[in-house]
Design an enzyme around this catalytic site. Structure first.
Site, PDB file in Angstrom:
ATOM      1  N   GLY A  10     -47.002  26.596 -73.279  1.00  0.00           N
ATOM      2  CA  GLY A  10     -46.950  25.686 -72.133  1.00  0.00           C
ATOM      3  C   GLY A  10     -47.068  26.435 -70.823  1.00  0.00           C
ATOM      4  O   GLY A  10     -47.240  27.661 -70.800  1.00  0.00           O
ATOM      5  N   TYR A 149     -35.361  10.845 -69.877  1.00  0.00           N
ATOM      6  CA  TYR A 149     -35.599  12.296 -69.813  1.00  0.00           C
ATOM      7  C   TYR A 149     -34.327  12.997 -69.343  1.00  0.00           C
ATOM      8  O   TYR A 149     -33.839  13.939 -69.986  1.00  0.00           O
ATOM      9  CB  TYR A 149     -36.772  12.567 -68.868  1.00  0.00           C
ATOM     10  CG  TYR A 149     -37.088  14.024 -68.669  1.00  0.00           C
ATOM     11  CD1 TYR A 149     -37.291  14.871 -69.755  1.00  0.00           C
ATOM     12  CD2 TYR A 149     -37.216  14.555 -67.387  1.00  0.00           C
ATOM     13  CE1 TYR A 149     -37.599  16.214 -69.558  1.00  0.00           C
ATOM     14  CE2 TYR A 149     -37.530  15.891 -67.184  1.00  0.00           C
ATOM     15  CZ  TYR A 149     -37.715  16.710 -68.273  1.00  0.00           C
ATOM     16  OH  TYR A 149     -38.023  18.028 -68.075  1.00  0.00           O
TER      17      TYR A 149
END
Ligand code: UDP
Length: 325
Positions: A10, A149
């Protein structure tokens, strides 16, 4: 050292790989490429000290083997990006909760140090600025997808702290504030690469709401440096640290700054939140970190201002081309 990075392909993970490989460590990464990319790590593929596994962290057997081999685990694999989270809440909750549960449970078997990447999002709608690590979290209602989240990451933090308190598995928690730099893509909503791609592509810069909301953008190099130092500092264990900057700028000013710095003729367009995300979407107006704690322990300071960060992102997006779609 032998280091495992979950989410190593990532944006932040791959910068961490670069620094660790350069200083001579042996690095293992596990990444399912859901938001990461092979391009981010391909320059290491022929290095015998670099090992990559394209798999999900929910693959327990592989993860167990990798954790057993590592001295330190950086747990960065997560569902990230407000756009992605609003669109895929099931994936967000499952990846962030089950994934972290698995990492901690396996790390605990041999008491491996785990550095958990959490997020400034956990402060939610709090208005006690700057956000201190011991401050209350103020999350919105459960029918607003965005908060899943923050809530999933808050649960990860509780679990990491519990593994330290109850089982003496060393864990360190970092709350990252709007990290920006090369390789970040605008595809999952992140504002800086989106504005830069839009400006370079001659498309309108999409400011959501009126653009009065502000953020403190943080250079990825500063984040990576802090992660590494905290991982090897024994006083960091069982603690939570903000990692961010004092680079506060409103999103409207950011759009005009990107436009100016790229010499773009793009217009700045104001898009209602409901259109950008979903009906009833809640944004936070400000998000400012208190950095005293991390500064006191490892001497952390942010090194690059907003202009400097934008310059690097412009260079990167020009070199590799990037679309926001
Ligand atoms: N934003 C925007 N236009 C975009 C993408 C994001 O105005 O094309 C805004 C977003 O609503 C938020 C800020 O920029 O207020 C930062 O968004 P990002 O998703 O990068 O990070 P967040 O701070 O929301 O986690």
């Amino acid at each position: 050292m032998k280091i495992l990075i979950t989410g190593g392909a990532g944006f932040i993970g791959s910068h961490l790989v670069d620094v660790l490989i350069n200083r001579g460590d042996e690095v293992f990464i596990i990444d399912d490429l859901s938001t990461g990319s092979v391009e981010n790590i391909e320059h290491h593929q022929s290095n015998p000290r670099f090992h990559y596994f394209f798999d999900t962290i929910l693959n327990r057997f592989l993860l167990a083997e990798l954790i057993d081999r590592a001295d330190i685990v950086f747990h960065l694999a997560a569902a990230v990006g407000v756009k992605l989270i609003v669109e895929s809440p099931v994936r967000t909750i499952e990846t962030n909760v089950k994934g972290t549960e698995t990492v901690l449970e396996l790390a605990n078997r041999k008491k491996k140090t785990v550095v958990l990447a959490s997020t400034s999002e956990v402060y939610g709608k709090s208005t006690s600025f700057p956000f201190r690590e011991d401050a209350d979290l103020v999350l919105g209602a459960t029918d607003k997808g965005r908060w899943s989240y923050a809530c999933s990451k808050a649960l990860d933090e509780y679990l990491a702290l519990a593994y330290w308190k109850e089982k003496r598995c060393p864990t360190v928690i970092v709350r990252l504030f709007n990290t920006v730099g090369p390789r970040q893509t605008g595809r999952y909503g992140m504002v800086v690469p989106r504005f830069v791609s839009q400006a370079l592509g001659g498309q309108p810069l999409t400011v959501y709401g009126e653009g009065n909301q502000s953020r403190c953008f943080t250079w990825v190099g500063d984040v990576v440096h802090a992660l590494i130092q905290l991982a090897v500092t024994s006083e960091a264990v069982g603690e939570i640290f903000n990692i961010g900057s004092t680079n506060e700028i409103s999103i409207r000013d950011l759009a005009f700054l990107v436009k100016e710095m790229t010499g773009s003729n793009s217009e700045v367009a104001f898009i209602p939140y409901e259109q950008a995300y979903e009906q009833g979407f809640e944004d936070m107006n400000r998000r400012v970190p208190a950095l005293e704690k991390v500064h006191a322990l490892i001497g952390y300071t942010s090194t690059i201002d907003v202009r400097g960060i934008i310059e690097k992102v412009v260079e990167d997006i020009k070199a590799r081309g990037s679309s926001v779609e």
